[in-house]
Design a protein around this motif. Sequence first.
Motif, PDB file in Angstrom:
ATOM      1  N   ALA A  35    -100.342 -47.524 -54.746  1.00  0.00           N
ATOM      2  CA  ALA A  35    -101.363 -47.594 -53.691  1.00  0.00           C
ATOM      3  C   ALA A  35    -101.895 -46.204 -53.393  1.00  0.00           C
ATOM      4  N   LEU A  36    -103.191 -46.142 -53.143  1.00  0.00           N
ATOM      5  CA  LEU A  36    -103.856 -44.888 -52.775  1.00  0.00           C
ATOM      6  C   LEU A  36    -104.474 -45.106 -51.403  1.00  0.00           C
ATOM      7  N   MET A  37    -104.003 -44.353 -50.404  1.00  0.00           N
ATOM      8  CA  MET A  37    -104.413 -44.587 -49.026  1.00  0.00           C
ATOM      9  C   MET A  37    -104.956 -43.318 -48.386  1.00  0.00           C
ATOM     10  N   GLY A  38    -105.748 -43.522 -47.350  1.00  0.00           N
ATOM     11  CA  GLY A  38    -106.317 -42.407 -46.606  1.00  0.00           C
ATOM     12  C   GLY A  38    -107.506 -42.903 -45.818  1.00  0.00           C
ATOM     13  N   GLU A  39    -107.911 -42.125 -44.808  1.00  0.00           N
ATOM     14  CA  GLU A  39    -109.076 -42.495 -44.018  1.00  0.00           C
ATOM     15  C   GLU A  39    -110.329 -42.435 -44.878  1.00  0.00           C
ATOM     16  N   ASN A  40    -111.413 -43.066 -44.411  1.00  0.00           N
ATOM     17  CA  ASN A  40    -112.686 -42.939 -45.105  1.00  0.00           C
ATOM     18  C   ASN A  40    -113.060 -41.464 -45.165  1.00  0.00           C
ATOM     19  N   GLY A  41    -113.449 -41.014 -46.353  1.00  0.00           N
ATOM     20  CA  GLY A  41    -113.772 -39.600 -46.530  1.00  0.00           C
ATOM     21  C   GLY A  41    -112.576 -38.767 -46.947  1.00  0.00           C
ATOM     22  N   ASP A 210     -95.469 -50.435 -55.404  1.00  0.00           N
ATOM     23  CA  ASP A 210     -94.203 -49.773 -55.749  1.00  0.00           C
ATOM     24  C   ASP A 210     -94.172 -48.363 -55.172  1.00  0.00           C
ATOM     25  N   ASP A 211     -95.292 -47.654 -55.299  1.00  0.00           N
ATOM     26  CA  ASP A 211     -95.405 -46.284 -54.782  1.00  0.00           C
ATOM     27  C   ASP A 211     -96.692 -46.158 -53.984  1.00  0.00           C
ATOM     28  N   VAL A 212     -96.709 -45.216 -53.051  1.00  0.00           N
ATOM     29  CA  VAL A 212     -97.885 -44.997 -52.198  1.00  0.00           C
ATOM     30  C   VAL A 212     -98.198 -43.502 -52.152  1.00  0.00           C
ATOM     31  N   THR A 213     -99.447 -43.160 -52.485  1.00  0.00           N
ATOM     32  CA  THR A 213     -99.927 -41.780 -52.300  1.00  0.00           C
ATOM     33  C   THR A 213    -100.918 -41.778 -51.150  1.00  0.00           C
ATOM     34  N   ILE A 214    -100.750 -40.822 -50.242  1.00  0.00           N
ATOM     35  CA  ILE A 214    -101.623 -40.730 -49.065  1.00  0.00           C
ATOM     36  C   ILE A 214    -102.405 -39.426 -49.121  1.00  0.00           C
ATOM     37  N   MET A 215    -103.729 -39.541 -48.903  1.00  0.00           N
ATOM     38  CA  MET A 215    -104.624 -38.392 -48.899  1.00  0.00           C
ATOM     39  C   MET A 215    -105.237 -38.214 -47.511  1.00  0.00           C
ATOM     40  N   ARG A 216    -105.596 -36.958 -47.229  1.00  0.00           N
ATOM     41  CA  ARG A 216    -106.291 -36.665 -45.980  1.00  0.00           C
ATOM     42  C   ARG A 216    -107.208 -35.468 -46.189  1.00  0.00           C
ATOM     43  N   ASP A 217    -108.483 -35.624 -45.824  1.00  0.00           N
ATOM     44  CA  ASP A 217    -109.467 -34.535 -45.920  1.00  0.00           C
ATOM     45  C   ASP A 217    -109.501 -33.905 -47.308  1.00  0.00           C
ATOM     46  N   GLY A 218    -109.463 -34.760 -48.346  1.00  0.00           N
ATOM     47  CA  GLY A 218    -109.582 -34.275 -49.715  1.00  0.00           C
ATOM     48  C   GLY A 218    -108.325 -33.664 -50.296  1.00  0.00           C
ATOM     49  N   GLN A 219    -107.211 -33.766 -49.582  1.00  0.00           N
ATOM     50  CA  GLN A 219    -105.959 -33.166 -50.058  1.00  0.00           C
ATOM     51  C   GLN A 219    -104.860 -34.216 -50.195  1.00  0.00           C
ATOM     52  N   TRP A 220    -103.923 -33.938 -51.117  1.00  0.00           N
ATOM     53  CA  TRP A 220    -102.729 -34.774 -51.266  1.00  0.00           C
ATOM     54  C   TRP A 220    -101.805 -34.490 -50.079  1.00  0.00           C
ATOM     55  N   ILE A 221    -101.322 -35.551 -49.438  1.00  0.00           N
ATOM     56  CA  ILE A 221    -100.415 -35.387 -48.303  1.00  0.00           C
ATOM     57  C   ILE A 221     -98.984 -35.769 -48.668  1.00  0.00           C
ATOM     58  N   ALA A 222     -98.827 -36.923 -49.327  1.00  0.00           N
ATOM     59  CA  ALA A 222     -97.471 -37.384 -49.676  1.00  0.00           C
ATOM     60  C   ALA A 222     -97.542 -38.490 -50.713  1.00  0.00           C
ATOM     61  N   LYS A 224     -94.713 -41.516 -51.775  1.00  0.00           N
ATOM     62  CA  LYS A 224     -93.397 -42.058 -51.439  1.00  0.00           C
ATOM     63  C   LYS A 224     -93.244 -43.470 -51.985  1.00  0.00           C
ATOM     64  N   PRO A 225     -92.001 -43.899 -52.267  1.00  0.00           N
ATOM     65  CA  PRO A 225     -91.780 -45.309 -52.613  1.00  0.00           C
ATOM     66  C   PRO A 225     -92.187 -46.196 -51.435  1.00  0.00           C
ATOM     67  N   ALA A 226     -92.835 -47.318 -51.729  1.00  0.00           N
ATOM     68  CA  ALA A 226     -93.347 -48.190 -50.664  1.00  0.00           C
ATOM     69  C   ALA A 226     -92.229 -48.691 -49.755  1.00  0.00           C
ATOM     70  N   ASN A 227     -91.024 -48.894 -50.333  1.00  0.00           N
ATOM     71  CA  ASN A 227     -89.928 -49.444 -49.517  1.00  0.00           C
ATOM     72  C   ASN A 227     -89.355 -48.433 -48.524  1.00  0.00           C
ATOM     73  N   GLU A 228     -89.843 -47.177 -48.574  1.00  0.00           N
ATOM     74  CA  GLU A 228     -89.396 -46.176 -47.609  1.00  0.00           C
ATOM     75  C   GLU A 228     -90.406 -45.990 -46.465  1.00  0.00           C
ATOM     76  N   LEU A 229     -91.507 -46.753 -46.524  1.00  0.00           N
ATOM     77  CA  LEU A 229     -92.583 -46.566 -45.558  1.00  0.00           C
ATOM     78  C   LEU A 229     -92.686 -47.742 -44.578  1.00  0.00           C
ATOM     79  N   THR A 230     -93.234 -47.455 -43.415  1.00  0.00           N
ATOM     80  CA  THR A 230     -93.593 -48.476 -42.434  1.00  0.00           C
ATOM     81  C   THR A 230     -95.062 -48.254 -42.063  1.00  0.00           C
ATOM     82  N   MET A 231     -95.653 -49.214 -41.347  1.00  0.00           N
ATOM     83  CA  MET A 231     -97.037 -49.062 -40.920  1.00  0.00           C
ATOM     84  C   MET A 231     -97.214 -47.814 -40.066  1.00  0.00           C
ATOM     85  N   ASP A 232     -96.270 -47.560 -39.162  1.00  0.00           N
ATOM     86  CA  ASP A 232     -96.376 -46.390 -38.279  1.00  0.00           C
ATOM     87  C   ASP A 232     -96.313 -45.092 -39.075  1.00  0.00           C
TER      88      ASP A 232
END
Length: 498
Positions: A35-41, A210-222, A224-232
């Motif tokens: 999964a690739l996640m982040g705010e719009n932009g 299985d895995d989640v990458t999170i971006m913010r403001d054009g940068q890689w943030i983290a 992590k395996p999906a099973n280590e994450l929560t919505m919060d």
Amino acid sequence: MSDVLLEMKNISKEFPGVKALDNVSLTVKRGSVHALMGENGAGKSTLMKCLFGMYVKDTGQIFLEGEEVNFKNSKDALEHGVAMVHQELNQALKRNVMDNIWLGRYPTKFKIMTSESIMYKDTKAIFKDLGIDVDPKRIMSTMSVSNRQMVEIAKAVSYNSKIIVLDEPTSSLNEQEVEHLFRIINMLRDRGCGIIYISHKMEEILRISDDVTIMRDGQWIATKPANELTMDKIIKLMVGRELTNRFPPKTNVIGETVLEVDKLTGMYNHIKDISFDVKRGEIVGIAGLDGSGRTEVIETIFGIATRKSGTIKIDGKVIKNKSAQESIKNGFALLTEERRATGIFGILDIKENTTISNLNSYVKNHLYLSEKQMKLDTQWSIGAMRIKTPSQSTKIRSLSGGNQQKVILGRWLLTNPEVLLLDEPTRGIDVGAKYEIYQLIIDLASKGKSVIMVSSEMPELLGVCDRILVMSGGRLAGEVDAKTATQEEIMTLAAKYV
């Protein structure tokens, strides 16, 4: 054989006035959903367009199965086994399904003649494999957005793709269709495909990935395996702060009846005998399964779908609304479901997109448009809607989906409407931008505007609306109070006439 299927290293991309990507890296394993996640932009789509050959990256390297690649265009990417299903579908709507799947690589007989029989047989085989029930000879424009999306996914699979990018694949799907899509994704994962899944729906991300990458403001943030994450945890990584409530507090006060719809029946759609009213300052939701007639109701009210019978009244006065132009004069505004197809003017800039529905107000001396007033109104819209853009002259197609939606909403507010018809106003928009759109809707209602909001997301309807109308099979199946209703109650009504 290495587990790593795709590796993107230190990718950067800059546009005039904007650094869209800043040394972003992404690793996708064979037989996994990433999964690739982040705010719009945040840069998600830009990163994928660099992979797919739509943009030329400024710096960085891309490796597919260990070999460095630099795709010249999307055709080059597809031929190397990298496919992308875009959120905003770009299809040949006047052609049939199989034409869209095989466009540019039609099967031939004797290497000289296009073979429709082979094309039909191959399309049926792919659909059977994926469990898709669509006639290969059906014209694309006659199908729902959800079925068109399934066709696009089938097209990606037809290239025997190693990597498939799905950008907001469930934004137009109902619950049953989402389950079908997940079965297809699991099947592709079992075959060793790498799926890059872009979505703002966190429940789906946590379930399918299985895995989640999170971006913010054009940068890689983290990553992590999906099973280590929560919505919060995801929200905090995405927005850089805690977001304690998904919906703003309700501040609107409901007044007298403004809009009355009586026995509304469509000429060329299946809605029949729809009756309801909307009060001043009220937010009324419309729920229902895909194909239930939700969109058709507001399109018929607005006059872009022909009315067979029924009456519409504003402040007790009967109005016709035979066209969009007449509806605007009568105080209506319509934000459509498909931004790219029927919302934005992609080749125009922010200022032109903002002012285009209100041009008559800028005419001076019957001769020219007031550039000064257009700029002032556009600047007001950028500020009021919190639109992230380098300038008014930026092309709207270069903005994120959430910011495009804000431009369209600002455009309609300049016409000073009394009734806003919003069709999937937060489709494909991240959690932070969704909150801003919700706040704008509630603020408008607080100023006495009446809002009708179509949404396929029931938590959204329950969190923002005052009342919810439920459509089923082209008919109004019932009405519930948003403060006390449950999702189960809405779903029961939605299945009433199916």
